[in-house]
Design an enzyme around this catalytic site. Sequence first.
Site, mmCIF file in Angstrom:
data_model
loop_
_atom_site.group_PDB
_atom_site.id
_atom_site.type_symbol
_atom_site.label_atom_id
_atom_site.label_comp_id
_atom_site.label_asym_id
_atom_site.label_seq_id
_atom_site.Cartn_x
_atom_site.Cartn_y
_atom_site.Cartn_z
ATOM 1 N N GLY A 20 76.744 29.589 -26.013
ATOM 2 C CA GLY A 20 76.017 29.099 -24.846
ATOM 3 C C GLY A 20 75.414 30.249 -24.047
ATOM 4 O O GLY A 20 74.290 30.172 -23.573
ATOM 5 N N ARG A 24 76.658 36.690 -24.499
ATOM 6 C CA ARG A 24 77.646 36.649 -25.581
ATOM 7 C C ARG A 24 76.945 36.771 -26.931
ATOM 8 O O ARG A 24 77.508 37.316 -27.881
ATOM 9 C CB ARG A 24 78.499 35.382 -25.505
ATOM 10 C CG ARG A 24 79.816 35.561 -26.229
ATOM 11 C CD ARG A 24 80.775 34.422 -25.976
ATOM 12 N NE ARG A 24 81.260 34.422 -24.623
ATOM 13 C CZ ARG A 24 81.727 33.341 -24.000
ATOM 14 N NH1 ARG A 24 81.756 32.183 -24.629
ATOM 15 N NH2 ARG A 24 82.171 33.425 -22.777
ATOM 16 N N ARG A 43 62.771 33.391 -21.408
ATOM 17 C CA ARG A 43 63.688 32.849 -20.385
ATOM 18 C C ARG A 43 65.048 33.550 -20.373
ATOM 19 O O ARG A 43 66.040 32.982 -19.905
ATOM 20 C CB ARG A 43 63.904 31.344 -20.570
ATOM 21 C CG ARG A 43 62.667 30.538 -20.234
ATOM 22 C CD ARG A 43 62.885 29.071 -20.483
ATOM 23 N NE ARG A 43 61.645 28.352 -20.246
ATOM 24 C CZ ARG A 43 61.467 27.476 -19.255
ATOM 25 N NH1 ARG A 43 62.437 27.187 -18.457
ATOM 26 N NH2 ARG A 43 60.307 26.872 -19.110
ATOM 27 N N ARG A 87 77.981 26.412 -33.569
ATOM 28 C CA ARG A 87 78.191 26.721 -32.155
ATOM 29 C C ARG A 87 79.453 27.550 -32.023
ATOM 30 O O ARG A 87 80.495 27.234 -32.622
ATOM 31 C CB ARG A 87 78.312 25.419 -31.346
ATOM 32 C CG ARG A 87 78.907 25.622 -29.983
ATOM 33 C CD ARG A 87 78.629 24.498 -29.021
ATOM 34 N NE ARG A 87 79.591 24.481 -27.935
ATOM 35 C CZ ARG A 87 79.636 25.369 -26.936
ATOM 36 N NH1 ARG A 87 78.775 26.374 -26.902
ATOM 37 N NH2 ARG A 87 80.547 25.278 -25.996
ATOM 38 N N SER A 90 83.190 28.182 -25.628
ATOM 39 C CA SER A 90 84.497 27.966 -25.024
ATOM 40 C C SER A 90 84.677 26.481 -24.713
ATOM 41 O O SER A 90 83.704 25.720 -24.681
ATOM 42 C CB SER A 90 84.634 28.801 -23.747
ATOM 43 O OG SER A 90 83.598 28.460 -22.864
ATOM 44 N N ASP A 204 90.279 27.595 -20.885
ATOM 45 C CA ASP A 204 91.013 27.091 -19.727
ATOM 46 C C ASP A 204 91.662 25.771 -20.129
ATOM 47 O O ASP A 204 91.339 25.219 -21.173
ATOM 48 C CB ASP A 204 90.074 26.895 -18.521
ATOM 49 C CG ASP A 204 88.841 26.074 -18.884
ATOM 50 O OD1 ASP A 204 87.813 26.679 -19.205
ATOM 51 O OD2 ASP A 204 88.932 24.840 -18.881
ATOM 52 N N ARG A 217 89.349 37.976 -23.104
ATOM 53 C CA ARG A 217 88.228 37.162 -23.570
ATOM 54 C C ARG A 217 87.590 37.715 -24.832
ATOM 55 O O ARG A 217 87.346 36.990 -25.776
ATOM 56 C CB ARG A 217 87.174 37.012 -22.470
ATOM 57 C CG ARG A 217 87.597 35.958 -21.487
ATOM 58 C CD ARG A 217 86.592 35.727 -20.405
ATOM 59 N NE ARG A 217 87.134 34.718 -19.520
ATOM 60 C CZ ARG A 217 86.667 33.489 -19.406
ATOM 61 N NH1 ARG A 217 85.624 33.104 -20.076
ATOM 62 N NH2 ARG A 217 87.249 32.610 -18.625
HETATM 63 N N1 HPA Z 1 84.619 21.345 -19.049
HETATM 64 C C1 HPA Z 1 83.458 21.403 -19.694
HETATM 65 N N2 HPA Z 1 83.102 22.445 -20.425
HETATM 66 C C2 HPA Z 1 83.953 23.480 -20.526
HETATM 67 C C3 HPA Z 1 85.172 23.480 -19.862
HETATM 68 C C4 HPA Z 1 85.532 22.350 -19.102
HETATM 69 O O1 HPA Z 1 86.611 22.273 -18.507
HETATM 70 N N3 HPA Z 1 85.795 24.660 -20.141
HETATM 71 C C5 HPA Z 1 84.943 25.354 -20.938
HETATM 72 N N4 HPA Z 1 83.840 24.653 -21.173
#
Ligand code: HPA
Length: 234
Positions: A20, A24, A43, A87, A90, A204, A217
């Site tokens: 994304g 990265r 962009r 893809r 995260s 997370d 990371r």
């Molecule tokens: N929500 C949506 N997309 C994400 C999240 C999340 O908690 N963590 C990493 N990408």
Amino acid sequence: MTVHIGAKPGDIAETVLMPGDPYRAKWAAETFLKDAVCVNQVRGMLGFTGTWNGRKVTIQGSGMGMPSLSIYANELIRDYGAQTLIRIGSCGGMQDDVAVRDVILAMTASTVSTPSRGIFRELSFAPCADYGLLAAAATAAKDLGVRTHVGGIYSSDVFYDERPDLAAEMERHGVLGVEMEAAELYILAARYKRRALAVLTVSDHLKTHEALPSEDRERSFGDMVEIALRAAFA
Ligand code: HPA
């Protein structure tokens, strides 16, 4: 050149990794590819092409969310002939046995909606990964000793979710994690008969609220890139 990608014809490989975050993409290209050159800066959505073990690879940022990914994936597929799109991103963990740093290989991606929603009307289409890529990624992850889960994820349109009941239903139905891009990638791959997979690092956790410390990371994201590259050329 397309509307959103400045690369010349031939500058984009048949195998494309899509993080994304454009920075990265830069980090992954500098870390994993030989002779990487920047092929897109339009962009600021950076893209790089180089080689991995002698194979041509492009790493192109997708931006956040399915509308953004849809633009890049459409142009990569329809104008540049990308065949394999993986893809690398995260996600938020949703199950108790899914921990931060684990990798999720998204077998399916449930959604409320995607940019393709209008095509399907009343049909609840089931976006799924390419089986060959999925199986190869599972093998690569095992060989690398990375804690990995294979199963369904949820591609959401929102990061700041106002529907905790929906997340609870996802969790109750075994969904491993939430991110914001995979479902549309899988739908486009199905439409154009290409191969797609999402390899995700849990950054997370929705239940424990644990988050990956910034110093961890790079290492964790590196595992994900290695898995994606091995799967692409298995
Ligand atoms: N929500 C949506 N997309 C994400 C999240 C999340 O908690 N963590 C990493 N990408």
